[in-house]
Design a protein around this motif. Structure first.
Motif, mmCIF file in Angstrom:
data_model
loop_
_atom_site.group_PDB
_atom_site.id
_atom_site.type_symbol
_atom_site.label_atom_id
_atom_site.label_comp_id
_atom_site.label_asym_id
_atom_site.label_seq_id
_atom_site.Cartn_x
_atom_site.Cartn_y
_atom_site.Cartn_z
ATOM 1 N N ILE A 1 31.349 50.606 -7.141
ATOM 2 C CA ILE A 1 30.530 49.735 -6.295
ATOM 3 C C ILE A 1 29.735 48.821 -7.209
ATOM 4 O O ILE A 1 29.032 49.295 -8.111
ATOM 5 N N VAL A 2 29.852 47.527 -7.008
ATOM 6 C CA VAL A 2 29.143 46.548 -7.834
ATOM 7 C C VAL A 2 28.212 45.751 -6.934
ATOM 8 O O VAL A 2 28.651 45.139 -5.962
ATOM 9 N N GLY A 3 26.937 45.784 -7.273
ATOM 10 C CA GLY A 3 25.956 45.038 -6.491
ATOM 11 C C GLY A 3 26.082 43.546 -6.710
ATOM 12 O O GLY A 3 26.555 43.088 -7.756
ATOM 13 N N PRO A 4 25.657 42.725 -5.740
ATOM 14 C CA PRO A 4 25.802 41.271 -5.865
ATOM 15 C C PRO A 4 25.010 40.693 -7.028
ATOM 16 O O PRO A 4 25.435 39.712 -7.634
ATOM 17 N N SER A 5 23.854 41.281 -7.367
ATOM 18 C CA SER A 5 23.067 40.741 -8.483
ATOM 19 C C SER A 5 23.788 40.935 -9.804
ATOM 20 O O SER A 5 23.796 40.044 -10.661
ATOM 21 N N LEU A 6 24.424 42.102 -9.971
ATOM 22 C CA LEU A 6 25.227 42.320 -11.176
ATOM 23 C C LEU A 6 26.411 41.373 -11.214
ATOM 24 O O LEU A 6 26.822 40.900 -12.275
ATOM 25 N N GLY A 7 27.004 41.103 -10.043
ATOM 26 C CA GLY A 7 28.131 40.172 -9.981
ATOM 27 C C GLY A 7 27.740 38.778 -10.430
ATOM 28 O O GLY A 7 28.461 38.132 -11.197
ATOM 29 N N ARG A 8 26.588 38.286 -9.959
ATOM 30 C CA ARG A 8 26.131 36.955 -10.368
ATOM 31 C C ARG A 8 25.847 36.911 -11.864
ATOM 32 O O ARG A 8 26.150 35.930 -12.549
ATOM 33 N N GLU A 9 25.265 37.985 -12.381
ATOM 34 C CA GLU A 9 24.984 38.048 -13.812
ATOM 35 C C GLU A 9 26.282 38.019 -14.612
ATOM 36 O O GLU A 9 26.384 37.327 -15.633
ATOM 37 N N ALA A 10 27.276 38.778 -14.149
ATOM 38 C CA ALA A 10 28.567 38.805 -14.845
ATOM 39 C C ALA A 10 29.257 37.447 -14.784
ATOM 40 O O ALA A 10 29.909 37.022 -15.740
ATOM 41 N N THR A 11 29.122 36.746 -13.652
ATOM 42 C CA THR A 11 29.713 35.417 -13.526
ATOM 43 C C THR A 11 29.126 34.461 -14.563
ATOM 44 O O THR A 11 29.848 33.701 -15.221
ATOM 45 N N ASN A 12 27.817 34.500 -14.718
ATOM 46 C CA ASN A 12 27.166 33.635 -15.707
ATOM 47 C C ASN A 12 27.613 33.982 -17.123
ATOM 48 O O ASN A 12 27.867 33.094 -17.946
ATOM 49 N N GLN A 13 27.729 35.278 -17.404
ATOM 50 C CA GLN A 13 28.164 35.703 -18.734
ATOM 51 C C GLN A 13 29.593 35.227 -19.010
ATOM 52 O O GLN A 13 29.903 34.745 -20.106
ATOM 53 N N GLY A 14 30.455 35.355 -18.006
ATOM 54 C CA GLY A 14 31.830 34.898 -18.177
ATOM 55 C C GLY A 14 31.907 33.400 -18.389
ATOM 56 O O GLY A 14 32.674 32.908 -19.225
ATOM 57 N N LEU A 15 31.091 32.645 -17.640
ATOM 58 C CA LEU A 15 31.083 31.195 -17.773
ATOM 59 C C LEU A 15 30.616 30.772 -19.169
ATOM 60 O O LEU A 15 31.214 29.910 -19.816
#
Length: 997
Positions: free
Chosen positions: A490-504
């Motif tokens: 289970i991945v929370g949306p805040s972690l998802g947004r953080e991961a998106t920024n890191q990937g970018l």
């Protein structure tokens, strides 16, 4: 260049497709931004309002004739780690299937064998349960026969009788287990499709009884668990005729109309808004008075009649504005939520009789471009069970009606069910009987005559595939196949947004470094390489979009690796062109010769990468598979871009008289010139260094209590927990281990920030039930809040891997490594025709894998604590691919020198070959190394282990290509060749002139 027209046409075609599908992604993102703006209030997004907006445009055209639904299904999505959501792996239990086939036998021998097989399964998780059951039955009763238990009426159609052999019985059980898994998959797919999440993904895991489900954006894990683990409920119900239930709906309509009129009188402003909304929602139709409604419901009028009634109507009808399906009771799909709200209201319950329940059909009907769901009036009350349940179905299959040739479903009931079916059909001649699964009506055939014998068929608007699916659904009631969650994340949306920024940041940083390096090192040719690199990135993203791929953090890692590795092809080509220019060739000839000679090595390198991608894709799951898909696509796009597109550009520039085209700059012009290193002479030092490094690593691993395996490999549960301020990880670990987790192995470490911990525990690891999940999570929160309540501990994500799936992951990881080395051995043997080349390559690659593994305990001793998990395995195999690329280039140059200097031996050409490719080796090393450093810094904790392993792998992969692979050939084939030819020693050997190329 041959076939230039074909290549240009292919490139343009692929580019057009990529533009189209990436446009769909941009359109989808635009709609989602519009929804966010619509739902924003004071900087906060109201999720219900946002979802309402998306639902309203779901079937509305947003890109030409394409609806948002079409666009959404074809976009390049984001995976769970970037978008948040839930991933589960379910295992269909074969134990209950075996019991059901035995008729739930109470035979003591049978039940003892079942119990023993379950015990054996704990130590043999990868062995099929039916095999363990057969073994246990032989152990319990060596002279007994399974047919004694399984020869019953239900299994007679399978060919099992009292004389059947044990092998025959086990074979039929295996077939039934496989069919049960298929049935479970179909049921789950129907449930997931109706769950309401965007871009759900459900697939069977190859070679297992497991089913993987991904639900992006889900924020209610308990609901998902109930959805995927609940038993399928099959029932047969009588159906009300329209003339029987229409009076009740007329009465309900009067109540609703009066209530709406009263509301309009008391609250005009609210009523106006409601009227506006109703008018917009029910624009497809209007209705007349209640008499007209009763007429519509009692008779199957045509659309024209309905319009006539509507035109004559002086007032609007609430129900008629909802029940807009022409010809029968039903609603437009967009209105189903409003209909459900009306049917659940207290007013409705007060008017309708207790044995009248409405259920939706499972499949929408498309009428004049609109999708409608039929609503069935079921004669059902909560206290009464269905006249017939799914347990009576002994067999069902998709078939064709011999008279009409249309697809149908044939079903067979057991004797008790046949008697019930006969009574039910006799009492309902001329009426419908509904076949209901999980409260959705799959079919409601009209009974033509009393049906005896339990044989029946269901005909309808089926394709043969739909008939087979319905047959599977009918059989689902026959064999209960409970599912259990063996893996969950289970991945929370805040972690998802953080991961998106890191990937970018990782992609932008890696791309910028490579482009700057190429421009500085190769000048104008480097700018061409940069343009080709951007084109390659465009192709990769476009192909991923065409496949409706969901990009994840490991996928981004694969994308970065492809970007870095694709530069290698340009480096190899440009270095060959520079060599040819140094030998005095004209630019046009140097370009032709450079591309021609580099293409072979590039092809071989890409094949080895493709081998690794295929093996990872086949054996990997989840993040590893995502990484492999990106890597595999990148192999093809990189070859097209670097070998063909860059050549088209450069040849066009030269043809147009571009005399400023250069392949070097003042900085790089004299780098790596006149290199004459005695690399082979240092091989024994390299052998000794590698041996010592590997021994130190494995000794430290032993002293540390074994490898630091992630939850993927050892099983257990993992939680990412945020605090308001930093906490001491070791204190958290001791607290949980000693007081709340019963002494079970527990680890706590910072994860990306001092106020965030990753907590992994083996507490109740062997219990994969939902109750155990809740117990572990409750113990975790209780312990954290008891001591750190002021820091507000909050679980941001969680994951679970059962012991069975952990063993499977370990097994497939070892198998992946072995198959990769074997495949490379065979390919190198075919390409270079001597086993010594293959042996040296495989030994060097195995050396690289051991080095990477050994580096983890060494890093742990130095305070860098990284886990070995599935992504680590991907890093090891990718390291092998990188190292093999370099080795292939060196091998290719050695082969070239031997072919063009037939009087020289291997020993005489190996050092010149290593030196002549040294510039390419170091440039490729530099670019890939810098990209991995960027990924290590910006990629976040999720990819920290991967990027660390890749950094070590790149360093030692380059080292092994120079000091291990080629020197090993010298120590086997090369020495024997020199002795056979009785040539002079290395010192006396004639020098190879690399100008003779």
């Amino acid at each position: 260049m041959r076939n230039k027209g074909l290549i240009i046409t292919l490139t343009l075609l692929v580019s057009a497709l990529c533009i189209y599908f990436l446009s769909l992604t941009l359109v989808s993102r635009g709609v989602q931004k519009d929804a966010a703006r619509y739902a924003s209030r004071s900087g906060q997004i109201n999720e219900k309002a946002r979802q309402h907006y998306l639902d309203s445009v779901w079937r509305a055209p947003v890109f030409g004739p394409l609806t948002y639904k079409d666009v959404r299904q074809s976009e390049l999505g984001l995976g769970l780690d970037l978008n948040g959501g839930m991933h589960v792996t379910l295992e269909v239990s074969p134990v209950e299937i075996v019991r059901a086939m035995s008729g739930n036998s109470k035979d003591p021998v049978f039940n003892k064998a079942i119990d023993q097989a379950q015990e054996l399964r704990k130590t043999n998780p990868s062995t099929p349960f039916t095999t363990l059951f057969a073994q246990a039955f032989r152990d319990v009763a060596p002279n007994d026969k399974l047919a004694r238990v399984f020869a019953n009426t239900t299994n007679k159609s399978r060919g099992i009788d009292i004389n059947s052999t044990n092998e025959k019985v086990i074979g039929e059980i295996n077939k039934e287990v496989e069919e049960a898994i298929d049935r479970s998959f179909n049921i789950l797919r129907t449930r997931i499709d109706k769950f309401g999440t965007s871009q759900p993904n459900i697939q069977r895991v190859k070679g297992t009884g497991r089913i993987q489900i991904e639900l992006p954006g889900v924020d209610n894990p308990d609901r998902v668990r109930k959805l995927v683990q609940g038993q399928a409920k099959l029932e047969f119900w009588e159906v009300w005729r329209q003339d029987e239930f229409a009076p009740y709906l007329n009465q309900l309509d009067q109540v609703l109309n009066a209530k709406e009129q009263a509301t309009a009188t008391t609250t005009p402003a609210t009523a106006a808004a409601t009227t506006t909304d109703s008018t917009a929602t029910a624009a497809a139709t209007t209705a007349g008075d209640t008499t007209s409604l009763a007429s519509q419901l009692a008779k199957k009028n045509t659309k024209s009649t309905a319009k006539a009634d509507s035109a004559a109507a002086p007032t609007k009808s609430v129900l008629a504005s909802l029940f807009t399906m022409p010809g029968t009771l039903g609603a437009n799909i967009r209105d189903t939520a409003r209909v459900n709200a009306v049917l659940r209201s207290p007013d409705t319950r007060a008017v309708l009789p207790s044995n009248l329940t409405f259920m939706w059909g499972v499949k929408p009907d498309v009428i004049e471009g609109q999708e409608y769901l039929q609503l069935y009036a079921i004669r059902k009350s909560r206290e009464v069970e269905a006249p017939i349940g799914g347990e009576v179905i002994s067999d069902a299959r998709g078939d064709f009606d011999q008279m009409s040739g249309r697809a149908e479903v044939s079903m067979q009931m057991n004797p008790g069910g046949a008697r019930k079916w006969q009574r039910l059909t006799a009492a309902n001649i001329g009426r419908q009987v509904a076949i209901v699964l999980d409260d959705n009506v799959y079919s409601a055939p009209v009974v033509q005559a009393e049906i005896a014998g339990g044989n029946s068929s269901i005909s309808g608007n089926f394709t043969i595939e739909e008939a087979q699916d319905l047959a599977n659904i009918l059989k689902a009631g026959k064999l209960p196949a409970p599912t259990r969650i063996v893996e969950e994340a289970i991945v929370g949306p805040s972690l998802g947004r953080e991961a998106t920024n890191q990937g970018l940041f990782s992609v932008i940083g890696g791309l910028a470094i490579i482009m700057l390096f190429m421009a500085v090192y190769y000048g104008r040719a480097g700018l061409v390489a940069d343009a080709v690199l951007l084109f390659n990135l465009f192709l990769i993203m476009g192909v991923l979009a065409q496949l409706s791929f969901a990009l994840t953090l490991p996928g981004i890692a694969g994308l970065l690796l492809v970007i870095a590795a694709s530069v290698d092809a340009n480096v190899l080509i440009f270095e060959r062109i520079r060599e040819e220019l140094d030998h005095g060739l004209q630019p046009t000839d140097a370009i032709n010769k450079g591309y021609s000679r580099a293409t072979t090595a590039i092809f071989d390198s890409n094949v080895t990468q493709l081998i690794i991608a295929l093996i990872l894709g086949f054996f990997g799951t989840g993040p590893v598979q995502n990484f492999a898909i990106t890597l595999g696509i990148g192999v093809f796009t990189s070859f097209l871009a670097a070998v063909y597109v860059s050549r088209l550009i450069i040849e066009r520039m030269v043809k147009n008289g571009n005399t400023n085209l250069s392949f070097s700059t003042s900085i790089s012009r004299n780098l790596f010139k006149n290199i004459n290193l005695d690399i082979v002479g240092k091989r024994k030092i390299a052998y000794a260094f590698s041996t010592v490094f590997i021994l130190i690593g494995f000794v430290l691993m032993y002293l540390q209590g074994g490898p630091n395996l992630g939850v993927d490999f050892r099983g257990g549960r993992e939680f990412i927990v945020d605090f308001n301020k930093p906490v001491v990880a070791s204190d958290v670990r001791d607290l949980l281990t000693n007081q709340y987790f019963g002494g079970a192995g527990t680890e706590a470490k910072t994860f990306g920030a001092d106020s965030r911990l990753r907590i992994t525990t083996g507490y109740l690891a062997n219990d994969e039930s939902v109750e155990a999940d809740n117990k572990v999570q409750s113990a975790l929160l209780t312990g954290l809040k008891a001591k750190y309540g002021a820091e507000n501990p909050t679980i941001k994500s969680s994951s679970k891997v059962g012991a069975t799936i952990a063993d499977d992951i370990k097994r497939t990881s070892v198998l992946s490594l072995g198959l990769t080395l074997l495949a490379i051995f065979v390919y190198v043997l075919l390409r270079f025709e001597k086993w010594q080349y293959s042996m040296a390559a495989v030994v060097a690659l195995f050396h690289d894998a051991l080095i990477v593994i050994a580096s983890f305990p060494i890093a742990r001793a130095l305070g860098l604590n990284y886990e070995m998990d599935q992504v680590f395995v991907a890093a090891v195999l990718t390291t092998i691919g990188f190292s093999m690329n370099d080795t292939i280039v060196i091998y290719d140059r050695i082969r070239e020198y031997l072919r063009e200097n037939k009087h020289l031996t291997f020993a005489q050409v190996v050092n010149p070959a290593l030196n002549s490719t040294f510039s390419r080796t170091m440039i490729t090393f530099t670019t890939v190394f810098l990209v991995m450093v960027v990924l290590y810094i910006f990629g976040g904790e999720t990819l920290r282990s991967f990027s660390f392993a890749m950094i070590i792998g790149i360093i030692f992969g380059t080292y092994s290509s120079l000091f291990i692979a080629a020197p090993l050939i010298l120590d086997t084939y090369g020495r024997k060749e020199k002795e056979r030819l009785n040539t002079s020693t290395d010192a006396d050997a004639p020098k190879l002139s690399t100008a003779q190329v």
